[in-house]
Design a protein around this motif. Structure first.
Motif, PDB file in Angstrom:
ATOM      1  N   THR A 249      -6.518  -2.961  -4.156  1.00  0.00           N
ATOM      2  CA  THR A 249      -5.158  -2.854  -4.709  1.00  0.00           C
ATOM      3  C   THR A 249      -5.180  -3.155  -6.199  1.00  0.00           C
ATOM      4  OG1 THR A 249      -4.182  -3.521  -2.596  1.00  0.00           O
ATOM      5  CG2 THR A 249      -2.799  -3.715  -4.550  1.00  0.00           C
ATOM      6  N   THR A 250      -5.916  -4.195  -6.574  1.00  0.00           N
ATOM      7  CA  THR A 250      -6.046  -4.544  -7.987  1.00  0.00           C
ATOM      8  C   THR A 250      -6.716  -3.420  -8.771  1.00  0.00           C
ATOM      9  OG1 THR A 250      -6.178  -6.900  -7.466  1.00  0.00           O
ATOM     10  CG2 THR A 250      -7.040  -6.208  -9.601  1.00  0.00           C
ATOM     11  N   TYR A 251      -7.729  -2.817  -8.159  1.00  0.00           N
ATOM     12  CA  TYR A 251      -8.412  -1.705  -8.827  1.00  0.00           C
ATOM     13  C   TYR A 251      -7.437  -0.547  -9.075  1.00  0.00           C
ATOM     14  CZ  TYR A 251     -11.262   2.486  -9.395  1.00  0.00           C
ATOM     15  OH  TYR A 251     -11.788   3.666  -9.856  1.00  0.00           O
ATOM     16  N   LEU A 252      -6.678  -0.177  -8.052  1.00  0.00           N
ATOM     17  CA  LEU A 252      -5.784   0.969  -8.176  1.00  0.00           C
ATOM     18  C   LEU A 252      -4.636   0.716  -9.147  1.00  0.00           C
ATOM     19  CD1 LEU A 252      -5.522   2.162  -4.456  1.00  0.00           C
ATOM     20  CD2 LEU A 252      -6.729   3.304  -6.319  1.00  0.00           C
ATOM     21  N   LEU A 253      -4.089  -0.496  -9.112  1.00  0.00           N
ATOM     22  CA  LEU A 253      -2.899  -0.787  -9.913  1.00  0.00           C
ATOM     23  C   LEU A 253      -3.200  -1.523 -11.219  1.00  0.00           C
ATOM     24  CD1 LEU A 253      -0.487  -1.953  -7.055  1.00  0.00           C
ATOM     25  CD2 LEU A 253      -0.623   0.303  -8.133  1.00  0.00           C
ATOM     26  N   GLY A 254      -4.469  -1.895 -11.399  1.00  0.00           N
ATOM     27  CA  GLY A 254      -4.812  -2.715 -12.564  1.00  0.00           C
ATOM     28  C   GLY A 254      -5.310  -1.962 -13.770  1.00  0.00           C
ATOM     29  N   GLY A 255      -5.210  -0.631 -13.762  1.00  0.00           N
ATOM     30  CA  GLY A 255      -5.584   0.141 -14.947  1.00  0.00           C
ATOM     31  C   GLY A 255      -6.961   0.772 -14.891  1.00  0.00           C
ATOM     32  N   LYS A 256      -7.756   0.490 -13.850  1.00  0.00           N
ATOM     33  CA  LYS A 256      -9.095   1.074 -13.770  1.00  0.00           C
ATOM     34  C   LYS A 256      -9.077   2.490 -13.194  1.00  0.00           C
ATOM     35  CE  LYS A 256     -11.579  -3.324 -13.390  1.00  0.00           C
ATOM     36  NZ  LYS A 256     -12.524  -4.139 -12.576  1.00  0.00           N
ATOM     37  N   HIS A 257      -8.183   2.712 -12.240  1.00  0.00           N
ATOM     38  CA  HIS A 257      -8.085   4.046 -11.658  1.00  0.00           C
ATOM     39  C   HIS A 257      -7.234   4.942 -12.565  1.00  0.00           C
ATOM     40  CE1 HIS A 257      -7.877   7.197  -8.631  1.00  0.00           C
ATOM     41  NE2 HIS A 257      -6.564   7.233  -8.785  1.00  0.00           N
ATOM     42  N   ILE A 258      -7.698   6.182 -12.758  1.00  0.00           N
ATOM     43  CA  ILE A 258      -6.959   7.134 -13.584  1.00  0.00           C
ATOM     44  C   ILE A 258      -5.980   7.891 -12.694  1.00  0.00           C
ATOM     45  CG2 ILE A 258      -7.130   9.142 -15.089  1.00  0.00           C
ATOM     46  CD1 ILE A 258      -9.937   8.215 -15.850  1.00  0.00           C
ATOM     47  N   TRP A 259      -4.704   7.672 -12.933  1.00  0.00           N
ATOM     48  CA  TRP A 259      -3.668   8.304 -12.127  1.00  0.00           C
ATOM     49  C   TRP A 259      -3.245   9.627 -12.759  1.00  0.00           C
ATOM     50  CZ3 TRP A 259      -1.801   6.341  -7.512  1.00  0.00           C
ATOM     51  CH2 TRP A 259      -2.226   5.059  -7.175  1.00  0.00           C
ATOM     52  N   GLY A 260      -3.181  10.663 -11.940  1.00  0.00           N
ATOM     53  CA  GLY A 260      -2.681  11.939 -12.422  1.00  0.00           C
ATOM     54  C   GLY A 260      -1.185  12.061 -12.256  1.00  0.00           C
ATOM     55  N   SER A 261      -0.602  11.083 -11.552  1.00  0.00           N
ATOM     56  CA  SER A 261       0.844  11.072 -11.325  1.00  0.00           C
ATOM     57  C   SER A 261       1.277   9.614 -11.239  1.00  0.00           C
ATOM     58  CB  SER A 261       1.186  11.830 -10.032  1.00  0.00           C
ATOM     59  OG  SER A 261       0.537  11.224  -8.929  1.00  0.00           O
ATOM     60  N   SER A 262       2.465   9.362 -10.715  1.00  0.00           N
ATOM     61  CA  SER A 262       2.969   7.989 -10.616  1.00  0.00           C
ATOM     62  C   SER A 262       2.094   7.163  -9.673  1.00  0.00           C
ATOM     63  CB  SER A 262       4.418   7.990 -10.112  1.00  0.00           C
ATOM     64  OG  SER A 262       4.503   8.604  -8.839  1.00  0.00           O
ATOM     65  N   GLN A 263       2.090   5.849  -9.869  1.00  0.00           N
ATOM     66  CA  GLN A 263       1.240   4.953  -9.080  1.00  0.00           C
ATOM     67  C   GLN A 263       1.863   4.711  -7.703  1.00  0.00           C
ATOM     68  OE1 GLN A 263       0.329   1.406 -11.311  1.00  0.00           O
ATOM     69  NE2 GLN A 263      -0.760   2.512 -12.893  1.00  0.00           N
ATOM     70  N   ARG A 264       1.522   5.586  -6.773  1.00  0.00           N
ATOM     71  CA  ARG A 264       1.990   5.481  -5.396  1.00  0.00           C
ATOM     72  C   ARG A 264       0.774   5.468  -4.487  1.00  0.00           C
ATOM     73  NH1 ARG A 264       3.766  10.333  -4.724  1.00  0.00           N
ATOM     74  NH2 ARG A 264       5.113  10.039  -2.903  1.00  0.00           N
ATOM     75  N   ILE A 265       0.696   4.470  -3.629  1.00  0.00           N
ATOM     76  CA  ILE A 265      -0.469   4.269  -2.774  1.00  0.00           C
ATOM     77  C   ILE A 265      -0.109   4.560  -1.322  1.00  0.00           C
ATOM     78  CG2 ILE A 265      -2.140   2.585  -1.905  1.00  0.00           C
ATOM     79  CD1 ILE A 265      -1.847   1.090  -4.548  1.00  0.00           C
ATOM     80  N   LEU A 266      -0.965   5.331  -0.672  1.00  0.00           N
ATOM     81  CA  LEU A 266      -0.808   5.567   0.753  1.00  0.00           C
ATOM     82  C   LEU A 266      -1.666   4.550   1.501  1.00  0.00           C
ATOM     83  CD1 LEU A 266       0.772   7.697   2.402  1.00  0.00           C
ATOM     84  CD2 LEU A 266      -1.409   8.868   2.747  1.00  0.00           C
ATOM     85  N   VAL A 267      -1.022   3.772   2.358  1.00  0.00           N
ATOM     86  CA  VAL A 267      -1.725   2.815   3.221  1.00  0.00           C
ATOM     87  C   VAL A 267      -1.791   3.465   4.595  1.00  0.00           C
ATOM     88  CG1 VAL A 267      -1.796   0.455   4.092  1.00  0.00           C
ATOM     89  CG2 VAL A 267      -0.677   0.943   1.898  1.00  0.00           C
ATOM     90  N   GLU A 268      -3.004   3.656   5.092  1.00  0.00           N
ATOM     91  CA  GLU A 268      -3.185   4.506   6.266  1.00  0.00           C
ATOM     92  C   GLU A 268      -4.069   3.835   7.313  1.00  0.00           C
ATOM     93  OE1 GLU A 268      -3.965   8.918   5.717  1.00  0.00           O
ATOM     94  OE2 GLU A 268      -5.940   8.198   6.343  1.00  0.00           O
ATOM     95  N   GLU A 269      -3.705   4.017   8.562  1.00  0.00           N
ATOM     96  CA  GLU A 269      -4.531   3.546   9.682  1.00  0.00           C
ATOM     97  C   GLU A 269      -5.913   4.180   9.602  1.00  0.00           C
ATOM     98  OE1 GLU A 269      -4.636   4.167  14.563  1.00  0.00           O
ATOM     99  OE2 GLU A 269      -3.096   5.118  13.303  1.00  0.00           O
ATOM    100  N   PHE A 270      -6.948   3.406   9.907  1.00  0.00           N
ATOM    101  CA  PHE A 270      -8.311   3.933   9.916  1.00  0.00           C
ATOM    102  C   PHE A 270      -8.578   4.573  11.268  1.00  0.00           C
ATOM    103  CE2 PHE A 270     -13.072   2.863  10.237  1.00  0.00           C
ATOM    104  CZ  PHE A 270     -13.426   4.087   9.728  1.00  0.00           C
ATOM    105  N   ALA A 271      -8.461   5.892  11.306  1.00  0.00           N
ATOM    106  CA  ALA A 271      -8.714   6.640  12.538  1.00  0.00           C
ATOM    107  C   ALA A 271     -10.225   6.785  12.706  1.00  0.00           C
ATOM    108  CB  ALA A 271      -8.044   8.007  12.468  1.00  0.00           C
TER     109      ALA A 271
END
Length: 430
Positions: free
Chosen positions: A177-199
């Motif tokens: 979560t810190t990686y995605l929202l902390g500026g390391k991940h390059i977002w092509g759109s707004s910062q929206r995260i999908l939290v998904e069950e591990f099938a």
């Protein structure tokens, strides 16, 4: 007579050269529009015309394409997605603007937003993992608690497994979560995260063209928590009933999302409840067209271009073989000292291609996505067992040495055969 041109938006390390070659075989002049054409080595190597333009700016691309009819007849427009999934949506809009054959823009939009995609699939009763949308760390934590660990965290818009990670415990959840929202991940759109069950279960991928399922393959992945393809095979070892179930769900996905023009790719996990849809991509996936052609004799890229330029396609299978691609995946970051054995591996009977993406002295920095592969080996034969043996023999001939950044005086040699072997079951198969 004005020369006919095929416009390609951005490029692809795997599919890009194949589209250029197929276009030229069809008598078309390929022209690439890219924000940075130099990132695609094959453009210069093959002398492909490239125009530098902001490909996030639809108006700018329309302007550039509008200048071309003075020299060329624009026969069609298509393009690529990774790592920016929304690029294909702009391709659809370009086609619509110039009244050329192309996918339906709203349908592509629905697919590009993974949250919207899941909502539509769920409305149609298509089996998907449990999911939640989060925009901050608190929402990620509460969503994971509701779904139950382990979960997958991924950007709501993205491609090529960029930013996708399996979180098996609270610590891994907080770290990613810190990686995605902390500026390391390059977002092509707004910062929206999908939290998904591990099938959990074997992975399968269906390739469709129009409203027809063309091929179903299966894949294995490198070690978790990332989902980097390690090996991909066509056709998948399925019973007739299993194949039909995946095909039926695939066509239901196309109907639910309003697809049905051109290529699409549906990713599955076969769980205890049968096939569960992980994702629907409204495009041809990178790196699979070669395998489909070797396995079935169907050239998806050429047939896609025919559709793009308004010609009749031919999707009939011509033979039935097994084709497998084994990725060369480094197990550490550092400086690549040397890589060797590719020429010997290519000479092994049954090997169709050996390709290296890196050269000595290259910095190896793994990100847990499709770019981690430093090369691949493709093998094909009349049986799955024989193809696996060919791949293993070729892999034994390729090795490399990487000096870790933390120990530049201690290079570490790696044999590719270790990396081409099937992944362990458990969590590695996602």
């Amino acid at each position: 007579m004005t020369r006919r041109a095929l416009i390609l938006i951005e490029g692809s390390r795997d599919n890009g050269p194949l589209y250029v070659q197929a276009a030229q075989r069809l008598g078309l002049h390929p022209i690439t529009l890219s924000a940075d054409p130099t990132q695609y080595n094959y453009l210069a190597a093959k002398g492909v015309q490239a125009i530098r333009v902001d490909t996030h700016n639809l108006a700018a691309m329309i302007h550039e394409c509008s200048q071309l009819p003075a020299t060329y007849d624009i026969a069609g427009i298509t393009g690529f997605a990774a790592p920016d999934e929304t690029a294909y949506a702009r391709v659809a809009r370009l086609c619509r603007h110039f009244d050329l054959p192309g996918p339906n823009p709203p349908s592509v939009d629905r697919c590009c937003d993974k949250f919207v995609q899941r909502q539509l699939l769920a409305e149609f009763g298509i089996p998907i993992p449990a999911y939640r949308l989060a925009t901050d760390a608190t929402e990620v934590e509460s969503s994971a608690e509701t779904i139950g660990l382990p979960v997958i965290l991924k950007p709501a818009v993205g491609a090529g497994s960029s930013g996708v990670r399996l979180c098996r415990n609270v610590a891994e959840l907080a770290e990613h979560t810190t990686y995605l929202l902390g500026g390391k991940h390059i977002w092509g759109s707004s910062q929206r995260i999908l939290v998904e069950e591990f099938a959990q279960g074997p992975y399968y991928g269906a390739n469709t063209m129009g409203s027809e399922v063309i091929a179903i393959g299966n894949a294995e992945f490198g070690p978790p928590p990332h989902f980097v393809f390690r090996e991909y095979t066509f056709p998948a070892p399925l019973t007739e009933d299993e194949h039909q179930r995946i095909a039926d769900v695939s066509l239901s996905c196309l109907r639910a999302l309003g697809l049905g023009w051109g290529p699409a790719n549906i990713e599955f996990r076969w769980t205890n409840h049968g096939p569960v849809v992980i994702e629907v991509n409204p495009r041809l996936p990178a790196g699979e067209a070669e395998l489909v052609q070797l396995a079935y004799g169907i050239d998806l890229i050429t047939e896609h271009i025919k559709l793009v330029i308004g010609e009749e396609w031919d999707l009939r299978a011509r033979h039935s073989h097994t084709a497998t691609k084994g990725m060369l995946l480094p197990d550490r970051d550092g400086i690549l000292d040397w890589i060797d054995g590719d020429v010997r591996a290519a000479a092994v009977p049954g090997v169709r291609e050996v390709k290296l993406h890196v050269e000595p002295k290259t910095q190896i920095v793994r990100k847990g996505d499709y770019q981690d592969s430093i090369g691949h080996v493709i093998a094909s034969s009349s049986s799955r067992t024989q193809t696996e043996a060919i791949l293993e023999r070729a892999g034994n001939l390729i090795s490399w040495s990487i000096t870790p950044f933390t120990a530049l005086s201690e290079p570490v040699e790696t044999a590719a055969s270790n990396l081409l072997a099937p992944a362990e079951v458990a969590l590695g198969k996602r």
